[in-house]
Design an enzyme around this catalytic site. Structure first.
Site, short mmCIF file in Angstrom:
data_model
loop_
_atom_site.label_atom_id
_atom_site.label_comp_id
_atom_site.label_asym_id
_atom_site.label_seq_id
_atom_site.Cartn_x
_atom_site.Cartn_y
_atom_site.Cartn_z
CG HIS A 1 -2.61 4.31 4.63
ND1 HIS A 1 -2.28 4.27 3.30
CD2 HIS A 1 -2.76 3.01 5.01
CE1 HIS A 1 -2.23 3.01 2.89
NE2 HIS A 1 -2.53 2.23 3.91
CD GLU B 1 -3.49 7.65 8.64
OE1 GLU B 1 -4.36 6.81 8.32
OE2 GLU B 1 -2.94 8.42 7.82
CB CYS C 1 -0.92 0.01 1.21
SG CYS C 1 -1.74 -1.55 1.43
CE LYS D 1 -5.98 3.91 1.10
NZ LYS D 1 -5.14 5.00 1.65
CG HIS E 1 -6.46 0.62 0.02
ND1 HIS E 1 -5.34 0.97 -0.70
CD2 HIS E 1 -5.99 0.25 1.24
CE1 HIS E 1 -4.26 0.81 0.04
NE2 HIS E 1 -4.63 0.38 1.23
CG PHE F 1 -0.64 -5.48 4.81
CD1 PHE F 1 -1.24 -4.80 5.86
CD2 PHE F 1 -1.39 -6.43 4.13
CE1 PHE F 1 -2.56 -5.05 6.23
CE2 PHE F 1 -2.71 -6.69 4.49
CZ PHE F 1 -3.29 -6.01 5.54
#
Lengths: 403, 96
Positions: free
Chosen positions: A294, A305, A162, A326, A331, A390
């Site tokens: 994000h 976050e 990502c 998003k 995403h 990730f």
């Protein structure tokens, strides 16, 4: 130090076929998420996504190109064409060797993989098309961009899940800063909306069946999208000398590793990347008006976050705006940072902050100004764009208004 | 509703669920007791998702579980006993 500015941007995603359409959708808080349409979708438990609908490759590419361009490459070529066209640059002689392309993707030619596995495993075919490998490889898009526009300088592909696009754009920025190139075409692309792509994600049980609601207490997971965004990064004096229209300046970049868990993000790793990008860009926390988060719409991302932003900004965390786009474009995994950078450019250029749509219930663990549901007007001098992958690999970019 | 379960069937389910959890915890099934929690057994979020997958495969059921907020899922994972009970309910419901 050499400064880096943006002189072109292009995109195709569920919100629009180009930058003006996409920014209009972001201003209006439009949702690009809908029912997925592809073979075997009825065998999935997750059936929504932000898909580029009514898309006809033959309207854009000839038969020879389609045989070589996976969907993620097609998206890249369309976005690159818009961006490079807008920049007004062409590349020949010495200029070609001083220009390169660094792109992010996570899955590469996922549709090509899926179609050909289906063909050999399910249909029992013993032959595949001769171009399967050059079509599915992760660097196919970067290579085709370099061929189409004659970019002969440093070129490669970054795959960090990502955060791929943010890592790619960070590399491109540093290459110009460091003197390796004067112009870099950069951004990212993803086309993972196919049976195998979604089936793999289902396994993790982090996908929502109904909507993406970042920072909202009733969120229930992420929703995937597809598409690409591509930018032209250019050395400031180079752009100024030719009288280019400068969209924004890329002033800072930082990347960090959590070194802790393969899927669970850490607040510390994110906070170090945020602080590092500001420091690299010579920015104080008070300079940042807007952060494109994000913001995946999972508890695992949104809570740490917000905590990372609170740590990195102290009391200024309550004065800045942070939104996740998003919920509109989904995403885009390896392409997401690139599409999200468009929201930062819009904030700086047009003074419009893209909203976090789908927001319904306040979450005390995400108690920041998340610009719920409606776009807002604001004078913005500097922004950040977050990406946390990730594997615990974080990448944050810092932008300033055009000089 | 589905058919009523015999004692033999429920014992089989209990033993199989314990085997799955024990494998995740890297323990012998005999070392797992019904009153333990996954935390007691050292099973983290990834271990939990893997256990649920193994349960679905073993019993051919679909477990309503969202890793985004496990405590909010319909599937009770508060202890080994709770998981066993939830699996029995699912097997009964989904057998119909």
């Amino acid at each position: 130090m050499r400064r880096v500015v943006i002189t072109g941007h292009g995109t195709i995603n569920a919100l629009g076929r180009n930058v003006p359409e996409t920014l209009e959708a972001m201003r209006e808080g439009r949702c690009g998420i809908g029912r997925l349409e592809f073979q075997d979708v009825e065998r999935l438990s997750i059936r929504i996504g932000a898909q580029v609908k009514a898309y006809d490759p033959e309207a854009h590419f000839n038969r020879q190109k389609i045989a070589l361009f996976d969907r993620f490459t097609q998206f890249t070529m369309l976005a690159a064409s818009e961006a490079i066209g807008q920049s007004g640059l062409s590349f020949s002689g010495e200029a070609a060797t001083r220009a390169g392309v660094v792109l992010g993707t996570s899955g590469g030619g996922m549709n090509t993989l899926d179609e050909n596995y289906r063909s050999v495993y399910e249909d029992g075919k013993n032959r595949v098309h001769p171009f399967v490998v050059p079509k599915l490889m992760n660097n196919a898009a970067a290579s085709h961009v370099s061929m189409e526009w004659n970019l002969k300088g440093p070129s490669f592909t970054v795959a960090t899940a990502c955060a791929s696009s943010n890592h790619a754009m960070g590399q491109a920025m540093q290459m110009i800063r460091g003197g390796m190139a004067d112009v870099m075409v950069t951004g990212g692309s993803e086309a993972m909306l196919c049976f195998g792509g979604i089936k793999a994600w289902e396994g993790l049980r982090v996908m929502s069946k109904d909507a993406c609601r970042p920072f909202s207490a009733n969120r229930n997971g992420m929703v995937q999208g597809e598409g690409a965004a591509v930018f032209v990064f250019e050395e400031y004096e180079h752009a100024k000398a030719r009288g280019a229209d400068i969209l924004a300046e890329i002033v800072g970049f930082a990347m960090t590793s959590d070194a802790s868990d393969i899927v669970m993000p850490s607040k510390q790793g994110a906070a170090r990347a945020i602080t590092g990008a500001m420091r690299d860009g010579g920015l104080n926390p008070e300079d940042i008006c807007y952060i494109n988060a994000h913001g995946t719409g999972t508890a695992a991302n949104d809570k740490p976050e917000c905590a990372a932003v609170a740590d990195a900004f102290g009391h200024h965390a309550d004065d800045l705006m942070i939104s996740s786009t998003k919920a509109m474009h989904g995403h885009l995994i390896g392409g997401t940072g690139a599409v999200e950078l468009l929201a930062c450019v819009m904030a700086l250029r047009d003074g419009v902050i893209a909203p976090t749509i789908g927001y319904q219930e306040a979450d005390p663990e995400c108690a920041l100004d998340v610009v719920p549901n409606e776009a807002r007007e604001a004078k913005v001098g500097a922004t950040l764009s977050n990406a946390f992958a990730f594997g615990g690999l974080n990448a944050v970019l810092a932008l300033r208004k055009a000089p | 509703m589905g058919p009523k379960m015999t004692k033999e069937m429920t014992d089989t389910i209990t033993n199989r669920v314990i085997e799955i959890i024990a494998e995740q915890a890297v323990l012998e099934p005999g070392d797992v007791s019904l009153d333990q929690t996954l935390e007691d057994l050292g099973i983290d979020s990834l271990g939990l998702v893997e256990s649920i997958f193994a349960i679905e495969e073993a019993f051919d059921v679909s477990v309503p579980f969202n890793a985004n907020d496990p405590s909010e899922s319909e599937f009770d994972i508060s202890s080994v006993a709770a998981i066993v009970a939830a699996v029995k309910t699912l097997v009964t419901q989904q057998a119909s």
